[in-house]
Design an enzyme around this catalytic site. Structure first.
Site, mmCIF file in Angstrom:
data_model
loop_
_atom_site.group_PDB
_atom_site.id
_atom_site.type_symbol
_atom_site.label_atom_id
_atom_site.label_comp_id
_atom_site.label_asym_id
_atom_site.label_seq_id
_atom_site.Cartn_x
_atom_site.Cartn_y
_atom_site.Cartn_z
ATOM 1 C CG ASP A 21 -2.002 0.730 0.971
ATOM 2 O OD1 ASP A 21 -3.257 0.314 0.896
ATOM 3 O OD2 ASP A 21 -2.269 2.055 0.876
ATOM 4 C CG ASP B 282 2.316 4.907 -6.400
ATOM 5 O OD1 ASP B 282 1.295 4.639 -7.181
ATOM 6 O OD2 ASP B 282 2.965 5.938 -6.609
ATOM 7 C CB VAL B 283 -0.979 0.315 -8.675
ATOM 8 C CG1 VAL B 283 -1.138 -0.802 -7.584
ATOM 9 C CG2 VAL B 283 -2.003 1.485 -8.545
ATOM 10 C CB SER C 122 -19.145 1.392 -11.612
ATOM 11 O OG SER C 122 -20.011 1.824 -10.526
ATOM 12 C CE1 TYR D 53 -13.560 3.131 -9.273
ATOM 13 C CE2 TYR D 53 -15.893 2.532 -9.616
ATOM 14 C CZ TYR D 53 -14.678 2.558 -9.093
ATOM 15 O OH TYR D 53 -14.785 1.370 -7.977
ATOM 16 C CE LYS E 220 -12.327 -0.220 -9.708
ATOM 17 N NZ LYS E 220 -11.720 -1.046 -8.888
#
Length: 250
Positions: A37, A60-61, A142, A152, A156
């Site tokens: 994280d 950190d992605v 979503s 977003y 996704k």
């Protein structure tokens, strides 16, 4: 249950909410857990709950270097990698309308979609080596039905197609890829607006919003050998939301 005894799992975004619940669930079922994280102190708190068979790493992605370092640290510490539970990801804009320009779209896509790709690419050689690795991405309902917040939702939705393709491509290696798609989950995003959670209960046939543990249970199932012949699917965890207008019944 000890479904993950002898297994090693990396949980991205593992310091809070769904990620924290997932790390604790996998650890409770016997896994050695690496909590990755950007909030390293919070990740270390989760490791404190998990005990000696866990470690915290900064992750950190949005940085390939950071992701690769996190995966390398996990393998160096525990000698293998069996599960990648990729939870990191949230709505950066929290807006329904499309704002002018490319900025919002690029930021969200890089964080949500490309971030997942970075994690998978770093983890995949080790998952193949384990002989029966599993990748579970936390998407969103979503990405399945139209609920607004376009950047977003689109990012996704991309995870669903990604997993379908990766499942077909890498199936012969024994690595499985699946998505969990939650609806409203009571996380810290609602800390300052608990009234919103109360209002949202009415639209769900089960008359409650989800808990992080609801999603963690689904992730653990798909990552386990109980789902050993399941790959390339998207599992909705949404309290019946997509069955119809639950708020109009009863």
């Amino acid at each position: 249950m000890d479904r993950f005894a002898g297994k090693v799992a990396v949980v991205t975004g593992g310091a809070h909410g769904i990620g924290r619940a997932t790390a604790l669930r996998l650890g409770a079922e016997g896994a050695a857990v690496v909590v990755a994280d950007v909030d390293l102190p919070a990740a270390e708190e989760v490791v404190g709950e998990l005990g000696a068979s866990a470690m915290a790493v900064a992750g950190d992605v949005t940085s390939r270097e950071s992701v690769e370092a996190a995966i390398a640290a996990a393998v160096e510490r525990f000698g293998r990698l069996d599960v990648l539970a990729h939870v990191a990801g949230h709505n950066l804009a929290n807006r329904e309308a499309v704002e002018p320009g490319d900025g919002q779209w690029v930021r969200q896509y890089d964080f949500t979609f490309v971030g997942a790709v970075r994690c998978i690419e770093a983890a995949l050689p080790h998952l193949v080596e384990s002989g029966a690795g599993a990748v579970v991405l936390v998407g969103s309902i979503s990405g399945v039905v139209a609920l607004g917040t376009n950047p977003y939702a689109a990012a996704k939705a991309g995870l669903i197609s990604l997993v379908s393709n990766l499942a077909a491509e890498h199936g012969p290696t024994g690595v499985r890829f699946n998505v969990v798609a939650p609806a409203t989950i009571a996380t810290r995003a609602f800390d300052n607006r608990p009234e919103a959670l109360e209002e949202l209960k009415a639209i769900y046939p089960l008359r409650r919003v989800g808990r992080p543990e609801d999603v963690a249970a689904a992730v653990a199932f798909l990552a386990s050998e109980d789902a050993g012949w399941i790959t390339g699917i998207t599992l909705p965890v949404e309290g019946g939301l997509t069955t119809g207008p639950g708020h109009l019944i009863g």
